[in-house]
Design a protein around this motif. Structure first.
Motif, PDB file in Angstrom:
ATOM      1  N   VAL A   1      45.065 113.464 -11.370  1.00  0.00           N
ATOM      2  CA  VAL A   1      44.104 113.193 -12.437  1.00  0.00           C
ATOM      3  C   VAL A   1      43.741 111.713 -12.363  1.00  0.00           C
ATOM      4  O   VAL A   1      44.574 110.847 -12.591  1.00  0.00           O
TER       5      VAL A   1
ATOM      6  N   ASP B   1      44.463 108.509 -24.364  1.00  0.00           N
ATOM      7  CA  ASP B   1      43.637 109.386 -23.551  1.00  0.00           C
ATOM      8  C   ASP B   1      44.026 110.847 -23.801  1.00  0.00           C
ATOM      9  O   ASP B   1      45.186 111.222 -23.603  1.00  0.00           O
TER      10      ASP B   1
ATOM     11  N   VAL C   1      38.091 112.495 -14.309  1.00  0.00           N
ATOM     12  CA  VAL C   1      37.922 112.481 -15.760  1.00  0.00           C
ATOM     13  C   VAL C   1      36.712 111.614 -16.075  1.00  0.00           C
ATOM     14  O   VAL C   1      36.614 110.478 -15.613  1.00  0.00           O
ATOM     15  N   THR C   2      35.795 112.134 -16.844  1.00  0.00           N
ATOM     16  CA  THR C   2      34.535 111.439 -17.109  1.00  0.00           C
ATOM     17  C   THR C   2      34.421 110.889 -18.524  1.00  0.00           C
ATOM     18  O   THR C   2      33.460 110.213 -18.848  1.00  0.00           O
TER      19      THR C   2
ATOM     20  N   ARG D   1      39.179 120.848 -18.166  1.00  0.00           N
ATOM     21  CA  ARG D   1      39.222 120.785 -16.705  1.00  0.00           C
ATOM     22  C   ARG D   1      40.653 120.617 -16.219  1.00  0.00           C
ATOM     23  O   ARG D   1      41.070 121.226 -15.235  1.00  0.00           O
TER      24      ARG D   1
ATOM     25  N   ASP E   1      36.955 117.228 -20.397  1.00  0.00           N
ATOM     26  CA  ASP E   1      38.024 116.705 -19.538  1.00  0.00           C
ATOM     27  C   ASP E   1      39.328 117.485 -19.706  1.00  0.00           C
ATOM     28  O   ASP E   1      39.959 117.881 -18.727  1.00  0.00           O
TER      29      ASP E   1
ATOM     30  N   ILE F   1      43.619 113.393 -22.103  1.00  0.00           N
ATOM     31  CA  ILE F   1      44.085 114.141 -20.932  1.00  0.00           C
ATOM     32  C   ILE F   1      45.606 114.143 -20.834  1.00  0.00           C
ATOM     33  O   ILE F   1      46.186 115.034 -20.212  1.00  0.00           O
TER      34      ILE F   1
END
Length: 349
Positions: free
Chosen positions: A76, A140, A113-114, A122, A119, A142
């Motif tokens: 990631v 974050d 990761v955008t 994904r 995100d 994620i």
């Protein structure tokens, strides 16, 4: 027997291959999964029948379900996908990850990761056996997505959290050491640094107004630089760059040199930013280190030719150990002290 021309899209079955070859379905399975368990004659019959039928072999997803693993490690990035190829530090780190993947016979899946709401989805849907996470911010989302998968995971350089241990050097201790080299004899020092949070604002602030820094690496290195400075925090400025790139370091340093209080020392949080500062100094007609001392971080291939004093660390080794940890393999005892200051001609000491 050949593929049914009336249905060219239909995938032949293993049973059809077995009947065409005159062997058992198990022999077909062994031909692809455990070839040592069938004779050369049987394997030849199976492959000949498969070729005539257009059978490509067992479906990868089916094999993965039987083995209980996918056979791929997810990385990631926390950055745009091109960062993996453009940034020298990221490239070294990923080279270490790929070394282990090759040795273990597993694939490598990049999960960019955008900053979008998708995100986390994904990450959650990535078909991998474990995750390596490139360093990111404390908040974050994620990070929750990764730990929520229940898969083995490791993060490079932090932040640490339950279920997501970190591998990396002691950034604060290394920043103290390189900061002392950068700030020797300086009166107007600047730290050319990474973003403070996911907003990635480009800003110049006094050390007494830095506030909360959400990126673990930025926070730890800034704390070390403050300790190395050892004087009033307000006298050490932090120039936060939105991107880790030579052109960003060059443009921000050029702006500082044109200002009312130009720096006489720049401690950069990466070699990329430091090399940009050296370019800006040359364009401004400044002597290095007499007029401005410059230090970097990572000892990339461009550091030595530029005479850059920097922190050397092996991101390739760290990447390899992150991959080993995510795959459940033994790692080095610690990377915390695996760094050193390399002194060259860009500093006064």
């Amino acid at each position: 027997m050949t593929r049914d021309p009336g249905n060219p899209r239909r995938r032949p079955t293993m049973g059809e291959v077995a009947r065409a070859a005159g062997v058992s379905p198990m022999s077909v399975s062994y031909t692809y999964s455990q070839p040592g368990r069938v004779s050369a004659e049987t394997a030849a019959k199976v492959r000949d029948a498969a070729r005539q039928l257009g059978y490509p072999g067992p479906h990868p997803a089916a094999r993965s379900l039987r083995r209980g693993r996918v056979g791929s490690l997810g990385v990631v990035l926390g950055e745009r996908l091109s960062y993996a190829f453009d940034d020298p530090q990221a490239a070294r780190f990923l080279a270490g990850v790929s070394d282990v993947c090759a040795a273990e016979g597993v694939g490598l899946t990049l999960v960019p990761v955008t900053g979008a709401a998708t995100d986390a989805q994904r990450v959650a849907q990535a078909a991998v056996d474990g995750f390596v996470v490139w360093t990111t911010s404390d908040d974050d989302p994620i990070l929750d997505a990764v730990t929520g998968t229940g898969l083995p995971a490791i993060i490079h350089a932090g932040p640490e959290r339950p279920g997501l241990p970190a591998i990396g050097v002691d950034d604060r201790a290394a920043a103290v050491a390189i900061g002392r080299a950068a700030f020797a004899g300086a009166r107007r020092p600047v730290v050319l640094g990474f973003p403070l949070d996911r907003g990635r604002a480009r800003q110049l602030i006094g050390g007494d107004r830095a506030g909360e820094i959400r990126y673990h690496v930025t926070r730890r290195r800034w704390a070390g630089f403050l300790e190395a400075w050892g004087r009033a925090p307000a006298d050490l400025r932090l120039a936060a760059c939105p991107l880790n790139h030579v052109t960003e370091g060059e443009s921000f340093a050029a702006e500082l040199f044109r200002g009312d209080d130009p720096p006489d020392a720049i401690a950069a949080m990466s070699d990329e930013l430091a090399l940009g500062a050296l370019r800006a100094a040359a364009s401004a007609g400044l002597r290095v280190p007499a007029d401005v001392a410059v230090t970097g971080w990572d000892d990339t291939d461009a550091a030595a030719p530029a005479g850059l004093t920097t922190v050397a660390q092996s991101l390739r080794d760290q990447g390899a150990d992150c991959a080993r940890a995510a795959l459940g393999r033994p790692t080095r005892a610690s990377h915390r002290d695996a760094w050193r200051v390399v002194t060259r001609t860009s500093t006064r000491v």
